[in-house]
Design a protein around this motif. Structure first.
Motif, PDB file in Angstrom:
ATOM      1  N   VAL A  24     -13.475  -0.488 -32.928  1.00  0.00           N
ATOM      2  CA  VAL A  24     -12.907  -0.204 -34.236  1.00  0.00           C
ATOM      3  C   VAL A  24     -12.550   1.279 -34.281  1.00  0.00           C
ATOM      4  CG1 VAL A  24     -13.391  -0.081 -36.716  1.00  0.00           C
ATOM      5  CG2 VAL A  24     -14.179  -2.050 -35.385  1.00  0.00           C
ATOM      6  N   THR A  25     -11.341   1.590 -34.748  1.00  0.00           N
ATOM      7  CA  THR A  25     -10.897   2.993 -34.779  1.00  0.00           C
ATOM      8  C   THR A  25     -10.702   3.539 -36.195  1.00  0.00           C
ATOM      9  OG1 THR A  25      -8.570   2.353 -34.582  1.00  0.00           O
ATOM     10  CG2 THR A  25      -9.790   2.785 -32.524  1.00  0.00           C
ATOM     11  N   GLU A  26     -10.417   2.673 -37.169  1.00  0.00           N
ATOM     12  CA  GLU A  26     -10.240   3.131 -38.548  1.00  0.00           C
ATOM     13  C   GLU A  26     -10.687   2.043 -39.511  1.00  0.00           C
ATOM     14  OE1 GLU A  26      -6.341   6.136 -38.237  1.00  0.00           O
ATOM     15  OE2 GLU A  26      -6.330   4.421 -39.604  1.00  0.00           O
ATOM     16  N   LEU A 106     -13.161 -10.687 -36.680  1.00  0.00           N
ATOM     17  CA  LEU A 106     -13.812  -9.387 -36.816  1.00  0.00           C
ATOM     18  C   LEU A 106     -14.759  -9.449 -38.015  1.00  0.00           C
ATOM     19  CD1 LEU A 106     -13.942  -6.347 -35.905  1.00  0.00           C
ATOM     20  CD2 LEU A 106     -12.168  -5.927 -37.633  1.00  0.00           C
ATOM     21  N   VAL A 107     -16.012  -9.054 -37.807  1.00  0.00           N
ATOM     22  CA  VAL A 107     -17.024  -9.138 -38.860  1.00  0.00           C
ATOM     23  C   VAL A 107     -17.700  -7.778 -39.009  1.00  0.00           C
ATOM     24  CG1 VAL A 107     -19.144 -10.259 -39.653  1.00  0.00           C
ATOM     25  CG2 VAL A 107     -17.451 -11.574 -38.360  1.00  0.00           C
ATOM     26  N   GLY A 108     -17.744  -7.282 -40.245  1.00  0.00           N
ATOM     27  CA  GLY A 108     -18.482  -6.060 -40.545  1.00  0.00           C
ATOM     28  C   GLY A 108     -19.551  -6.357 -41.568  1.00  0.00           C
ATOM     29  N   SER A 109     -20.699  -5.694 -41.462  1.00  0.00           N
ATOM     30  CA  SER A 109     -21.772  -5.956 -42.414  1.00  0.00           C
ATOM     31  C   SER A 109     -22.581  -4.694 -42.674  1.00  0.00           C
ATOM     32  CB  SER A 109     -22.691  -7.070 -41.903  1.00  0.00           C
ATOM     33  OG  SER A 109     -23.325  -6.693 -40.700  1.00  0.00           O
ATOM     34  N   PRO A 112     -25.882  -6.494 -48.118  1.00  0.00           N
ATOM     35  CA  PRO A 112     -25.403  -7.844 -48.424  1.00  0.00           C
ATOM     36  C   PRO A 112     -23.898  -8.018 -48.250  1.00  0.00           C
ATOM     37  CG  PRO A 112     -25.683  -6.624 -50.453  1.00  0.00           C
ATOM     38  CD  PRO A 112     -26.141  -5.709 -49.346  1.00  0.00           C
ATOM     39  N   ILE A 113     -23.193  -6.939 -47.929  1.00  0.00           N
ATOM     40  CA  ILE A 113     -21.730  -6.989 -47.844  1.00  0.00           C
ATOM     41  C   ILE A 113     -21.302  -7.449 -46.454  1.00  0.00           C
ATOM     42  CG2 ILE A 113     -19.606  -5.637 -47.928  1.00  0.00           C
ATOM     43  CD1 ILE A 113     -20.969  -6.162 -50.637  1.00  0.00           C
ATOM     44  N   VAL A 114     -20.457  -8.471 -46.435  1.00  0.00           N
ATOM     45  CA  VAL A 114     -19.883  -8.988 -45.186  1.00  0.00           C
ATOM     46  C   VAL A 114     -18.365  -8.944 -45.318  1.00  0.00           C
ATOM     47  CG1 VAL A 114     -19.668 -10.943 -43.625  1.00  0.00           C
ATOM     48  CG2 VAL A 114     -21.870 -10.466 -44.729  1.00  0.00           C
ATOM     49  N   ILE A 115     -17.720  -8.361 -44.311  1.00  0.00           N
ATOM     50  CA  ILE A 115     -16.263  -8.247 -44.266  1.00  0.00           C
ATOM     51  C   ILE A 115     -15.763  -9.078 -43.100  1.00  0.00           C
ATOM     52  CG2 ILE A 115     -14.338  -6.638 -43.981  1.00  0.00           C
ATOM     53  CD1 ILE A 115     -16.316  -4.432 -44.977  1.00  0.00           C
ATOM     54  N   GLU A 116     -14.721  -9.868 -43.329  1.00  0.00           N
ATOM     55  CA  GLU A 116     -14.189 -10.716 -42.265  1.00  0.00           C
ATOM     56  C   GLU A 116     -12.665 -10.669 -42.240  1.00  0.00           C
ATOM     57  OE1 GLU A 116     -15.591 -14.699 -42.563  1.00  0.00           O
ATOM     58  OE2 GLU A 116     -17.634 -14.205 -41.917  1.00  0.00           O
ATOM     59  N   GLY A 117     -12.122 -10.711 -41.016  1.00  0.00           N
ATOM     60  CA  GLY A 117     -10.679 -10.785 -40.834  1.00  0.00           C
ATOM     61  C   GLY A 117     -10.354 -11.230 -39.430  1.00  0.00           C
ATOM     62  N   ASP A 118      -9.176 -11.809 -39.242  1.00  0.00           N
ATOM     63  CA  ASP A 118      -8.758 -12.291 -37.921  1.00  0.00           C
ATOM     64  C   ASP A 118      -8.179 -11.141 -37.109  1.00  0.00           C
ATOM     65  OD1 ASP A 118      -9.538 -14.874 -38.508  1.00  0.00           O
ATOM     66  OD2 ASP A 118      -7.575 -15.393 -39.348  1.00  0.00           O
ATOM     67  N   CYS A 119      -8.636 -11.050 -35.856  1.00  0.00           N
ATOM     68  CA  CYS A 119      -8.217  -9.955 -34.981  1.00  0.00           C
ATOM     69  C   CYS A 119      -7.683 -10.501 -33.662  1.00  0.00           C
ATOM     70  CB  CYS A 119      -9.396  -9.028 -34.706  1.00  0.00           C
ATOM     71  SG  CYS A 119      -9.023  -7.659 -33.595  1.00  0.00           S
ATOM     72  N   PRO A 120      -6.460 -10.162 -33.296  1.00  0.00           N
ATOM     73  CA  PRO A 120      -5.951 -10.563 -31.979  1.00  0.00           C
ATOM     74  C   PRO A 120      -6.829  -9.987 -30.874  1.00  0.00           C
ATOM     75  CG  PRO A 120      -4.169  -9.776 -33.373  1.00  0.00           C
ATOM     76  CD  PRO A 120      -5.444  -9.415 -34.062  1.00  0.00           C
ATOM     77  N   LEU A 121      -6.994 -10.743 -29.805  1.00  0.00           N
ATOM     78  CA  LEU A 121      -7.820 -10.299 -28.687  1.00  0.00           C
ATOM     79  C   LEU A 121      -7.001  -9.631 -27.583  1.00  0.00           C
ATOM     80  CD1 LEU A 121     -10.154 -13.433 -28.414  1.00  0.00           C
ATOM     81  CD2 LEU A 121     -10.679 -11.225 -29.470  1.00  0.00           C
ATOM     82  N   GLU A 151     -16.379 -12.235 -33.182  1.00  0.00           N
ATOM     83  CA  GLU A 151     -16.728 -13.612 -32.855  1.00  0.00           C
ATOM     84  C   GLU A 151     -15.516 -14.245 -32.195  1.00  0.00           C
ATOM     85  OE1 GLU A 151     -17.966 -15.547 -36.406  1.00  0.00           O
ATOM     86  OE2 GLU A 151     -19.778 -14.331 -36.648  1.00  0.00           O
ATOM     87  N   ALA A 152     -15.690 -14.686 -30.953  1.00  0.00           N
ATOM     88  CA  ALA A 152     -14.533 -15.155 -30.175  1.00  0.00           C
ATOM     89  C   ALA A 152     -14.808 -16.508 -29.536  1.00  0.00           C
ATOM     90  CB  ALA A 152     -14.162 -14.128 -29.118  1.00  0.00           C
TER      91      ALA A 152
END
Length: 381
Positions: A24-26, A106-109, A112-121, A151-152
């Motif tokens: 992760v860069t930004e 892509l998962v960030g935590s 209690p905060i969970v962030i999710e988004g689809d990331c090309p591999l 998660e892949a």
């Protein structure tokens, strides 16, 4: 940086080796609410790899707040149900991708905060449009390392690098006098010392009451018993409130206008709106806990060299010529009392003003009809 290596060997199998490296860069929190630090707008990204964004906030110790970590680029969201955004934008750099394809999650935590988004591999720089899965239902303040992972599918879940963040979740949009955005310094104070963490939108009255109590008892201020002057910019009807000086306790002496301004500004930081009420005339006060002074029925005792409590008919007894306080359904007063939102206007008058003694002196005590509502704080500096 993460590397996905070869799968475990299986006799007779000829699966090609798989490798993957990324970081992760930004991180940009796109909440739609502008925040400010040191009176300057905080702009995205809120974290960037290689930058030290830790905030050595000097006021933390003075205000008896928890020590680091704080971030120079804190972000502010609304709590669940307040109609706010959940958007987060993350940039991911993939430097190696061998026999791996498709998209990972892509998962960030943090807490209690969970962030999710689809990331090309695939190899390259990717911008991930993600969302916070569930916003908190109550006021929250999270600070520390936001942990990232990918998660892949059959490759499993792989840890990435972490980013230092500071996040606030508040009840509603902050009041408009905050320019260029709501001050994270004010949010730090009210969240930790208010305290307001854990309070929900239907508990807004408790938010204002807790902030009132803090301003009266815990900010270490003292009423100006010689002149009753304002030391933080505001006048009887509000106007400019020098919040930076109030937070730093540039003066430990103040008056009722200052305390009304403090409640309005600090409650407004988390989205709680209060009305500024000015009452003139006022009159003698019943014995009350005057901010920083203690029990008192003659607020200018120091000017006349008397005790804090004097006889009801003492010729040197003093009262308030006028008085400012705030209303949030009911009355809040951080100057004398304190009054914590349990009284109607008439109940406040009855509890505060020694009307009989005021009339005996030949003066007119204030009444509900004398209360005037003003805009109050219109500029925060």
């Amino acid at each position: 940086m993460v590397q996905i290596g070869e799968p475990v060997g299986v006799p007779g199998a000829s699966s090609p080796p798989r490798e993957w490296q990324g970081e992760v860069t930004e991180v940009s929190f796109n909440s739609g609410i502008t925040a400010a630090r040191d009176k300057a707008e905080i702009r995205a990204p809120h974290w960037r790899i290689g930058e030290d964004l830790s905030d050595p906030w000097e006021l933390a110790e003075k205000l008896r707040l928890p020590e680091a970590p704080y971030s120079k680029k804190a972000a502010v969201y609304l709590v669940d149900g307040a109609g706010g955004a959940k958007d987060v934008e993350i940039k991911v750099r993939v430097s190696k991708c061998v026999n791996v394809s498709g998209t990972g999650k892509l998962v960030g935590s943090i807490g209690p905060i969970v962030i999710e988004g689809d990331c090309p591999l695939a190899v390259g720089e990717h911008t991930v449009k993600a969302q916070i899965k569930e916003l908190p239902e109550a006021i929250s303040h999270l600070r520390g390392l936001l942990q990232w992972s990918i998660e892949a599918g059959d490759l499993g879940r792989w840890a990435l690098n972490a980013s230092l963040v500071e996040l606030f979740f508040i009840l509603a949009r902050p009041i408009s006098p905050y320019k260029p955005g709501v001050w994270v310094e004010a949010l730090r104070l009210v969240c930790q010392r208010g305290p307001v963490i854990g309070l929900k939108p239907d508990e807004e009255a408790r938010v204002v009451a807790n902030i009132t109590r803090y301003c009266h008892a815990d900010h270490e201020m003292e009423y100006d018993t010689e002149g009753g002057g304002s030391f933080f910019g505001v006048d009887y009807d509000g106007g400019e409130f020098v919040l930076s000086d109030y937070l730093a306790r540039a003066s430990s002496i103040l008056n009722c206008y200052d305390q009304a301004g403090a409640i309005q500004a600090l409650a407004g930081a988390v989205g709680a709106n209060v009305k500024w009420i000015f009452l003139t005339p006022f009159g003698f006060i019943h014995p009350a806990n005057l901010v920083g002074i203690g029990l008192c029925n003659s607020p200018f005792f120091k000017f006349y060299g008397t005790e804090k409590i004097v006889a009801a008919d003492d010729p040197l007894r003093t009262g308030f010529g006028n008085h400012a306080f705030v209303e949030h359904g009911k009355i809040h007063d951080a100057c004398a009392g304190p009054h914590l939102g349990t009284e109607s206007r008439q109940q406040y008058i009855d509890a505060s003003i020694d009307a009989a003694a005021t009339r005996l002196r030949g003066d007119t005590p204030g009444t509900v009809a004398d209360m005037k509502i003003f805009a109050g704080v219109t500029i925060i500096t």
